[in-house]
Design a protein around this motif. Structure first.
Motif, short mmCIF file in Angstrom:
data_model
loop_
_atom_site.label_atom_id
_atom_site.label_comp_id
_atom_site.label_asym_id
_atom_site.label_seq_id
_atom_site.Cartn_x
_atom_site.Cartn_y
_atom_site.Cartn_z
N LEU A 96 119.06 118.66 -10.77
CA LEU A 96 117.68 118.19 -10.67
C LEU A 96 117.24 118.12 -9.22
O LEU A 96 118.04 117.82 -8.34
N LYS A 97 115.96 118.37 -9.00
CA LYS A 97 115.36 118.10 -7.70
C LYS A 97 114.29 117.04 -7.93
O LYS A 97 113.38 117.23 -8.73
N ILE A 98 114.43 115.92 -7.24
CA ILE A 98 113.54 114.78 -7.38
C ILE A 98 112.70 114.68 -6.11
O ILE A 98 113.24 114.51 -5.02
N VAL A 99 111.38 114.79 -6.25
CA VAL A 99 110.47 114.76 -5.11
C VAL A 99 109.49 113.62 -5.30
O VAL A 99 108.86 113.51 -6.37
N ILE A 100 109.34 112.76 -4.30
CA ILE A 100 108.30 111.74 -4.36
C ILE A 100 106.97 112.45 -4.14
O ILE A 100 106.76 113.09 -3.11
N LYS A 101 106.08 112.34 -5.12
CA LYS A 101 104.80 113.04 -5.05
C LYS A 101 103.98 112.54 -3.86
O LYS A 101 103.94 111.35 -3.57
N TRP A 147 112.86 114.10 -0.78
CA TRP A 147 113.42 114.65 -2.01
C TRP A 147 114.94 114.56 -2.03
O TRP A 147 115.57 114.37 -1.00
N ARG A 148 115.48 114.68 -3.23
CA ARG A 148 116.92 114.70 -3.44
C ARG A 148 117.25 115.78 -4.46
O ARG A 148 116.52 115.96 -5.44
N ARG A 149 118.34 116.47 -4.25
CA ARG A 149 118.88 117.42 -5.24
C ARG A 149 120.19 116.83 -5.71
O ARG A 149 121.03 116.45 -4.89
N CYS A 150 120.35 116.70 -7.01
CA CYS A 150 121.56 116.09 -7.53
C CYS A 150 121.98 116.73 -8.84
O CYS A 150 121.22 117.48 -9.45
N ILE A 151 123.20 116.44 -9.22
CA ILE A 151 123.74 116.90 -10.49
C ILE A 151 123.96 115.67 -11.35
O ILE A 151 124.57 114.69 -10.90
N ILE A 152 123.44 115.72 -12.57
CA ILE A 152 123.49 114.61 -13.51
C ILE A 152 124.25 115.05 -14.76
O ILE A 152 123.88 116.07 -15.35
N TYR A 198 130.41 112.18 -13.41
CA TYR A 198 129.55 111.28 -12.66
C TYR A 198 128.48 112.10 -11.92
O TYR A 198 128.65 113.28 -11.66
N PRO A 199 127.35 111.43 -11.58
CA PRO A 199 126.30 112.13 -10.83
C PRO A 199 126.71 112.34 -9.38
O PRO A 199 127.58 111.63 -8.86
N GLN A 200 126.04 113.30 -8.75
CA GLN A 200 126.39 113.63 -7.37
C GLN A 200 125.15 114.16 -6.65
O GLN A 200 124.48 115.06 -7.15
N VAL A 201 124.84 113.59 -5.48
CA VAL A 201 123.77 114.12 -4.64
C VAL A 201 124.36 115.28 -3.85
O VAL A 201 125.42 115.14 -3.23
#
Length: 130
Positions: free
Chosen positions: A6-11, A18-23, A121-124
């Protein structure tokens, strides 16, 4: 183990945050909310929701969803009882809103489905901005 990148971006953040992580797959939206709060540096004290605009679906932590009317034609599901797999594999992105007062909105893009993620587990894996 199956997982999602996932890529999470604050609008509307300037400069971009932003953060790129694996969930890992197989978690609920409540668990995903906890992960996103940690990844983005939020305290977790405020309410949050997930919005799948194209599916007209909202997910929130609720004690009794039976007594709540759908909001603006959106169906409402309990995030503690709904697993992410079905929805993140149907859409390319969704919105995560944290803190209804400040209304921090995040665009969460599903970049990749990973079929053989070796961890549970998740990972950034990459980030930008505080």
């Amino acid at each position: 183990m199956k997982a999602y990148q996932l890529k999470i971006v604050i609008k509307n953040s300037k400069p971009p945050i932003w953060r790129r992580c694996i969930i890992p797959a197989g978690i609920t939206f409540s668990q995903l909310s906890i992960i996103l709060n940690k990844v983005m540096g939020w305290s977790g004290y405020h309410l949050s929701e997930f919005e799948f605009y194209h599916l007209q679906l909202l997910l929130q932590e609720q004690d009794d969803l039976d007594n709540i009317m759908p909001i603006w034609g959106f169906d409402l599901l309990d995030s503690s009882k709904t697993y992410i797999n079905e929805y993140v594999e149907q859409q390319k992105w969704f919105t995560y809103t944290y803190d209804f007062g400040d209304k921090w909105q995040h665009r969460v893009t599903i970049e990749k489905i990973i079929e053989d993620y070796p961890n549970n587990y998740p990972q950034v894996i990459k980030y930008k901005g505080d």
